[in-house]
Every structure is written in C-alpha cells, then in structure tokens.
Design an enzyme around this catalytic site. Structure first.
Site, PDB file in Angstrom:
ATOM      1  N   GLY A   1      -0.169   4.607  -2.076  1.00  0.00           N
ATOM      2  CA  GLY A   1      -0.029   4.309  -0.580  1.00  0.00           C
ATOM      3  C   GLY A   1       0.801   5.284   0.124  1.00  0.00           C
ATOM      4  CE  LYS A   2       7.083   5.964  -1.687  1.00  0.00           C
ATOM      5  NZ  LYS A   2       8.137   6.455  -2.447  1.00  0.00           N
TER       6      LYS A   2
ATOM      7  CG  ASP B   1      13.914   7.110  -2.544  1.00  0.00           C
ATOM      8  OD1 ASP B   1      13.250   6.861  -3.517  1.00  0.00           O
ATOM      9  OD2 ASP B   1      15.062   6.628  -2.523  1.00  0.00           O
ATOM     10  CB  SER B   2      10.620   4.765   1.733  1.00  0.00           C
ATOM     11  OG  SER B   2       9.453   5.049   0.764  1.00  0.00           O
TER      12      SER B   2
ATOM     13  CG  PHE C   1       1.629   0.895   0.190  1.00  0.00           C
ATOM     14  CD1 PHE C   1       2.846   1.113  -0.479  1.00  0.00           C
ATOM     15  CD2 PHE C   1       1.334   1.592   1.303  1.00  0.00           C
ATOM     16  CE1 PHE C   1       3.648   1.869  -0.032  1.00  0.00           C
ATOM     17  CE2 PHE C   1       2.157   2.634   1.855  1.00  0.00           C
ATOM     18  CZ  PHE C   1       3.394   2.568   1.301  1.00  0.00           C
TER      19      PHE C   1
ATOM     20  CG  HIS D   1       8.798   3.737   7.054  1.00  0.00           C
ATOM     21  ND1 HIS D   1       7.771   2.944   7.478  1.00  0.00           N
ATOM     22  CD2 HIS D   1       9.017   3.355   5.818  1.00  0.00           C
ATOM     23  CE1 HIS D   1       7.256   2.613   6.449  1.00  0.00           C
ATOM     24  NE2 HIS D   1       7.738   2.920   5.335  1.00  0.00           N
TER      25      HIS D   1
HETATM   26  P1  ITT Z   1       7.422   7.202  -5.952  1.00  0.00           P
HETATM   27  O1  ITT Z   1       6.909   7.617  -7.147  1.00  0.00           O
HETATM   28  O2  ITT Z   1       7.298   7.973  -4.934  1.00  0.00           O
HETATM   29  O3  ITT Z   1       9.075   7.108  -6.323  1.00  0.00           O
HETATM   30  P2  ITT Z   1       7.808   4.178  -5.318  1.00  0.00           P
HETATM   31  O4  ITT Z   1       6.888   3.293  -5.225  1.00  0.00           O
HETATM   32  O5  ITT Z   1       8.693   4.099  -6.955  1.00  0.00           O
HETATM   33  O6  ITT Z   1       7.110   5.807  -5.675  1.00  0.00           O
HETATM   34  P3  ITT Z   1      10.236   4.236  -3.914  1.00  0.00           P
HETATM   35  O7  ITT Z   1      11.176   4.449  -5.115  1.00  0.00           O
HETATM   36  O8  ITT Z   1      10.450   5.100  -2.701  1.00  0.00           O
HETATM   37  O9  ITT Z   1       8.738   4.381  -4.337  1.00  0.00           O
HETATM   38  O10 ITT Z   1      10.364   2.717  -3.508  1.00  0.00           O
HETATM   39  C1  ITT Z   1       9.964   2.166  -2.151  1.00  0.00           C
HETATM   40  C2  ITT Z   1       9.473   0.884  -2.320  1.00  0.00           C
HETATM   41  O11 ITT Z   1       9.170   0.440  -1.108  1.00  0.00           O
HETATM   42  C3  ITT Z   1       8.242   0.803  -3.253  1.00  0.00           C
HETATM   43  O12 ITT Z   1       8.113  -0.500  -3.880  1.00  0.00           O
HETATM   44  C4  ITT Z   1       7.063   1.022  -2.069  1.00  0.00           C
HETATM   45  O13 ITT Z   1       5.832   0.356  -2.443  1.00  0.00           O
HETATM   46  C5  ITT Z   1       7.793   0.201  -0.935  1.00  0.00           C
HETATM   47  N1  ITT Z   1       7.184   1.069   0.409  1.00  0.00           N
HETATM   48  C6  ITT Z   1       7.450   2.165   0.716  1.00  0.00           C
HETATM   49  N2  ITT Z   1       7.024   2.619   1.839  1.00  0.00           N
HETATM   50  C7  ITT Z   1       6.556   1.527   2.287  1.00  0.00           C
HETATM   51  C8  ITT Z   1       5.475   1.312   3.269  1.00  0.00           C
HETATM   52  O14 ITT Z   1       5.257   2.296   4.218  1.00  0.00           O
HETATM   53  N3  ITT Z   1       5.005  -0.048   3.440  1.00  0.00           N
HETATM   54  C9  ITT Z   1       5.262  -0.926   2.329  1.00  0.00           C
HETATM   55  N4  ITT Z   1       6.010  -0.684   1.194  1.00  0.00           N
HETATM   56  C10 ITT Z   1       6.661   0.572   1.371  1.00  0.00           C
END
Ligand code: ITT
Length: 181
Positions: free
Chosen positions: A12-13, A66-67, A142, A168
């Site tokens: 999704g990102k 990182d979000s 997502f 964001h």
């Molecule tokens: P990486 O491999 O990039 O680390 P991740 O899914 O583990 O992927 P993070 O550690 O940054 O990512 O965790 C962020 C969480 O917030 C993760 O569960 C994402 O699905 C969610 N998230 C991040 N951006 C979002 C968005 O724009 N809309 C909805 N959920 C989001």
C-alpha cells in the site's frame, strides 16, 4: 528519469509513493528485503536508522517510510507500534479500545528516511490530523484507512488519488522532493 529504491514490505505504501512521485518525474522501485526497526517513541530515529542500515546493506541510495497512527485519547497509541497492533488487533479491536471515548482526535504520521551509502540519513516528516471513526467505512487504501476520518470521509472511502492529495505520506514526500530538487 530519476529513480529511487523504496525499501518496504508494505504494498500500500509502495503504490502510493510510486503514484505521488511519478507526478514529479521520479520512478520508485520496491525492495522488500526489509530493515531492523529499532524501538523508539518517535518515528524519525526509526526511519533514519532503517535508511542508513539499508543503504549500507544494498550499497545504494534508498528511502524508507516509517509511519504510525497516534490516537490522542490513547496517549498516542499505537504510534510506533502501529504495524504490530494492526497485525495482532486489527481495526475492529482498535475501535473497541475507543468505545465510549468522545475525543476521537488522531494524527497520522509518515517519516521518509533517505540515505546514500557512507552518508548520514535525512528524514522528512508529514502529518495529517483527523478523527477515529465509530466504525470501519470504505474499502479503499490499506491498514487503518477505513477508521481514519479526514473532513467527513475516511481514507478508506477515498480514491487513492484523493487520499494522495492530503495524506501524511504526500506531505512527507513533498518535503523529500523539495530537498532532492
Ligand atoms: P515497512 O516494510 O515499510 O516497515 P510496515 O507495514 O511494517 O511496512 P510501519 O512499520 O511503518 O510499516 O507500520 C505502519 C503501520 O501503519 C502499518 O500497519 C501500516 O499498514 C499502517 N499505515 C501506514 N500508513 C498508512 C496509511 O496511509 N493508511 C493506513 N494505514 C497505514
């Protein structure tokens, strides 16, 4: 065309960053190998460490994102633990934590980390203020999108294009792009 390698396992990102940066003439390629996520209360050091680590590992310039979702009534939870909470609890149980809570304010935050091998990492932060909805709405986006409401609509109810104008991630990527330029 400038190319950027985005280290993320989150499709999704990746899709969003690819669309946002394509509009600025940058091609984004995905690398799903991952990076160690250190434990911190703020996202900036996590993104900086991850970008630095991945750029040394891959011997290439990389970006990471990182979000997290910071819910005010929960003192910022899940914040840096957002991925863990989404995976283990999901949106329904997150909504349960908010039952009976009238303060629905929440901040979505994205930190882009960028690093070239042998250099220090740079970070670019974007935030958007919204509300936690009372139920999941919409099937777009997502993760937490169906429960994050922005000006009356959840991100899940928006088309990608609409979300990408205000999210964001968009705000963080705008700063990253300005710096690249
Ligand atoms: P990486 O491999 O990039 O680390 P991740 O899914 O583990 O992927 P993070 O550690 O940054 O990512 O965790 C962020 C969480 O917030 C993760 O569960 C994402 O699905 C969610 N998230 C991040 N951006 C979002 C968005 O724009 N809309 C909805 N959920 C989001």
């Amino acid at each position: 065309m400038r190319k950027v390698l985005f280290v993320t396992g989150n499709n999704g990102k990746f899709r969003e960053a690819k669309d946002i940066l394509a509009n600025k003439g940058i091609e984004v390629l995905q690398e799903t190998g991952g990076y160690p996520e250190i434990q911190e209360d703020d996202l900036e050091p996590i993104a900086a460490y991850g970008a630095k680590w991945a750029s040394e590992e891959l011997k290439m310039p990389v970006m990471v994102d990182d979000s997290g979702l910071f819910i005010w009534a929960l003192n910022g939870f899940p914040g840096p633990y957002s991925a863990f909470v989404e995976e283990r609890l999901g949106n329904q149980k997150t909504l349960k934590l908010m039952e009976g809570e009238s303060n629905r304010r929440a901040t979505f935050k994205s930190v882009i980390g960028y690093c070239e091998p042998g250099e220090e990492a740079f970070v670019f932060t974007g935030t958007v203020e919204g509300q936690i909805a009372y139920e999941e709405r919409g099937t777009g986006g997502f993760g937490y999108d169906p429960i994050f409401e922005y000006q009356g609509q959840t991100f899940g109810e928006m088309e990608d294009e609409e979300k990408n104008k205000v999210s964001h991630r968009r705000r963080a990527l705008d700063k990253f792009f300005e710096w690249l330029e």
